[in-house]
Design an enzyme around this catalytic site. Structure first.
Site, mmCIF file in Angstrom:
data_model
loop_
_atom_site.group_PDB
_atom_site.id
_atom_site.type_symbol
_atom_site.label_atom_id
_atom_site.label_comp_id
_atom_site.label_asym_id
_atom_site.label_seq_id
_atom_site.Cartn_x
_atom_site.Cartn_y
_atom_site.Cartn_z
ATOM 1 N N LYS A 13 0.824 -1.214 0.000
ATOM 2 C CA LYS A 13 0.000 0.000 0.000
ATOM 3 C C LYS A 13 0.861 1.268 0.000
ATOM 4 C CE LYS A 13 1.035 1.797 4.076
ATOM 5 N NZ LYS A 13 2.235 1.276 4.447
ATOM 6 N N SER A 135 8.105 -11.941 -1.873
ATOM 7 C CA SER A 135 7.466 -10.638 -2.060
ATOM 8 C C SER A 135 8.175 -9.755 -3.077
ATOM 9 C CB SER A 135 7.411 -9.900 -0.718
ATOM 10 O OG SER A 135 6.620 -8.741 -0.866
ATOM 11 N N GLY A 140 10.428 -3.146 5.190
ATOM 12 C CA GLY A 140 10.777 -2.008 6.057
ATOM 13 C C GLY A 140 10.891 -0.704 5.306
ATOM 14 N N GLY A 142 7.983 1.109 4.210
ATOM 15 C CA GLY A 142 6.762 1.910 4.315
ATOM 16 C C GLY A 142 5.699 1.524 3.305
ATOM 17 N N LEU A 143 5.900 0.386 2.615
ATOM 18 C CA LEU A 143 4.920 -0.020 1.601
ATOM 19 C C LEU A 143 4.009 -1.147 2.106
ATOM 20 C CD1 LEU A 143 7.056 0.144 -1.661
ATOM 21 C CD2 LEU A 143 5.574 1.877 -0.651
ATOM 22 N N GLY A 144 4.006 -1.382 3.389
ATOM 23 C CA GLY A 144 3.065 -2.349 3.959
ATOM 24 C C GLY A 144 3.462 -3.794 3.723
ATOM 25 N N SER A 145 4.779 -4.074 3.680
ATOM 26 C CA SER A 145 5.198 -5.460 3.419
ATOM 27 C C SER A 145 4.778 -6.385 4.566
ATOM 28 C CB SER A 145 6.706 -5.550 3.186
ATOM 29 O OG SER A 145 7.395 -5.099 4.329
ATOM 30 N N SER A 146 4.865 -5.912 5.805
ATOM 31 C CA SER A 146 4.499 -6.806 6.918
ATOM 32 C C SER A 146 2.992 -7.050 6.924
ATOM 33 C CB SER A 146 4.964 -6.241 8.259
ATOM 34 O OG SER A 146 4.264 -5.054 8.544
ATOM 35 N N GLU A 193 -0.125 -8.317 12.528
ATOM 36 C CA GLU A 193 0.540 -7.011 12.454
ATOM 37 C C GLU A 193 0.906 -6.514 13.854
ATOM 38 O OE1 GLU A 193 2.053 -5.448 9.917
ATOM 39 O OE2 GLU A 193 0.721 -3.730 9.734
ATOM 40 N N ASP A 204 -2.832 -0.562 7.240
ATOM 41 C CA ASP A 204 -2.060 -1.313 6.242
ATOM 42 C C ASP A 204 -2.727 -2.650 5.911
ATOM 43 O OD1 ASP A 204 -0.374 0.784 6.686
ATOM 44 O OD2 ASP A 204 1.415 -0.415 7.077
HETATM 45 C C1 MEV Z 1 2.565 2.745 8.546
HETATM 46 O O1 MEV Z 1 2.362 2.290 7.207
HETATM 47 C C2 MEV Z 1 1.612 3.823 8.874
HETATM 48 C C3 MEV Z 1 1.688 4.371 10.291
HETATM 49 O O2 MEV Z 1 0.639 5.332 10.412
HETATM 50 C C4 MEV Z 1 1.542 3.300 11.339
HETATM 51 C C5 MEV Z 1 0.135 2.712 11.406
HETATM 52 O O3 MEV Z 1 -0.822 3.284 10.887
HETATM 53 O O4 MEV Z 1 0.010 1.647 12.047
HETATM 54 C C6 MEV Z 1 3.013 5.103 10.539
#
Ligand code: MEV
Length: 397
Positions: A13, A135, A140, A142-146, A193, A204
């Site tokens: 995402k 994947s 890590g 910020g693209l929602g890999s976890s 998560e 996410d």
């Molecule tokens: C992480 O993709 C987004 C944050 O807002 C954390 C969350 O919403 O759980 C930083």
């Protein structure tokens, strides 16, 4: 327990606006991107459960009989209960991890064990199976890999344990689950998560489950009328960071300076709402030039707010400067502190400008690609229908 193997995938995402503010009950706007995580689950009768995560070098095997002997009564049977810190500690003990384990490999293994034991313990015996996950998403960043990982695990384990039906039974190359099954997948994925991130907002896993574009606030999601037809440049600064630590730092700053930080979060909320309003006016012909100007101003203001929250990074400043030199506007996406940023590509931006920007970003050591947004959420596939490259990657595991 199903006897056949399963292949599921879930998208990553991009958060357009509202990261961090969403953890504090504000609105976030998020879209699924066409980069996916794939999971193959194969039932076995060798008395073992195996996990393979080649992207992060994880290869773990457990004897089902040994797991079966463990006292897992601390996991509520069949209920989607949030994992408590005590449960997570107990899982670490079971998995034989050192007390202070924090690395992404350890957390991914813990999330697997949590979901496998919680969902599998409803069976008369824990199932023997191989799970492999591969994947296209950088980890890590910020693209929602976890979240995509947790969604794939929840969907595959719930289907394999026949808690939800296999929608592929009706035939077809790929299929999605019914709404109530997606809700169940999303709830379990959220718990996965939580094992990884501690106190995530749930945005996410919601985007990865439902796909498309949505507005998210306090667990409530509303799909946007139609995924906005925006062109975006996605840039990975390659600077690693921890979502958990960044979210915790913002919380500390809010506690330390409530009168300063709370209005920032309110303002971020208003930015999400204004962006939603503008996107809601999008017609078949797209947005008018003056609407793009508003979107650009919103991006700039939010990026400054995110810096004030303490989640910026010099690499992200560099991204904003390099794209700004080409007349483009960027902000971080996700948790910040490095990771990924997005750059809005107005329709009047020609391909030579896009190429020049990509080159300038590549020379900073960043990875950069144009992406389409609004990909489908978690799906189940016939193995033969997958791209040859993906099949090869999964077969090699
Ligand atoms: C992480 O993709 C987004 C944050 O807002 C954390 C969350 O919403 O759980 C930083």
């Amino acid at each position: 327990m199903l006897s056949e193997g399963l292949l599921v995938s879930a998208p990553g995402k991009v958060i357009l606006h509202g990261e961090h503010a969403v953890v504090h009950g504000k609105v976030a706007l998020a879209v699924a991107v066409n980069l996916r995580t794939f999971l193959r689950l194969q039932p076995r009768n060798n008395g073992k459960v195996s996990l393979r995560l080649p992207n992060i070098g994880v290869k773990r095997d457990w004897e089902v009989a040994k797991l079966q002997q463990l006292d897992t009564s601390f996991l509520e049977p069949g209920d989607v209960a949030a994992p408590t810190p005590e449960q997570v500690e107990k899982l670490k003990e079971m998995a034989g991890f050192p007390e202070d384990c924090k690395g992404s490999e350890h957390l991914a293994v813990l999330a697997f064990l949590y979901l496998y034991l919680s969902i599998g313990r409803k069976q008369s015996t824990l199932p023997s199976l191989d799970v492999s996950v591969w994947s296209e998403l950088p980890t890590g960043a910020g693209l929602g890999s976890s979240a995509a990982y947790a969604v794939c695990l929840a969907a595959a384990l719930l289907t394999a344990c026949e808690e939800i039906p296999n929608p592929l039974r009706d035939g077809g190359h790929a299929s999605r689950w019914a709404t109530e099954d997606l809700e169940f997948i999303n709830k379990w994925a959220f718990q996965g998560e939580r094992v990884i991130h501690g106190n995530p907002s749930g945005v996410d896993n919601a985007v990865s489950t439902w796909g498309g574009a949505l507005r998210y606030q306090r667990g409530q999601m509303t799909p946007l009328q139609r995924p906005p037809a925006l062109k975006i440049l996605l840039t990975n600064t390659q600077v690693p960071r921890s979502t958990k630590a960044l979210v915790a730092n913002v919380r500390s700053r809010l506690i330390k300076f409530p009168k300063i930080v709370a209005p920032l979060l309110d303002s971020m909320d208003a930015i999400s709402l204004e962006c939603e309003r503008v996107l809601g006016e999008m017609t078949e012909a797209g947005l008018a030039p003056e609407q793009y100007l508003i979107l650009e101003e919103l991006i700039d203001m939010n990026q400054h707010h995110l810096n004030a929250l303490g989640v910026g990074h010099t690499s992200l400043d560099q991204l904003c400067q390099v794209t700004g030199a080409q007349g483009l506007h960027s902000k971080l996406t996700g948790a910040g502190g490095g990771g990924c940023g997005i750059t809005l590509l107005r329709p009047d931006v020609g391909q030579p400008t896009v190429e020049a920007t990509k080159q300038a970003l590549a020379s900073c050591g960043f990875d950069c690609w144009e992406t389409s947004i609004g990909a489908p959420g978690v799906s189940i596939h016939q193995a033969a229908s997958l791209d040859a490259a993906i099949r090869q990657a999964l077969n090699g595991l």
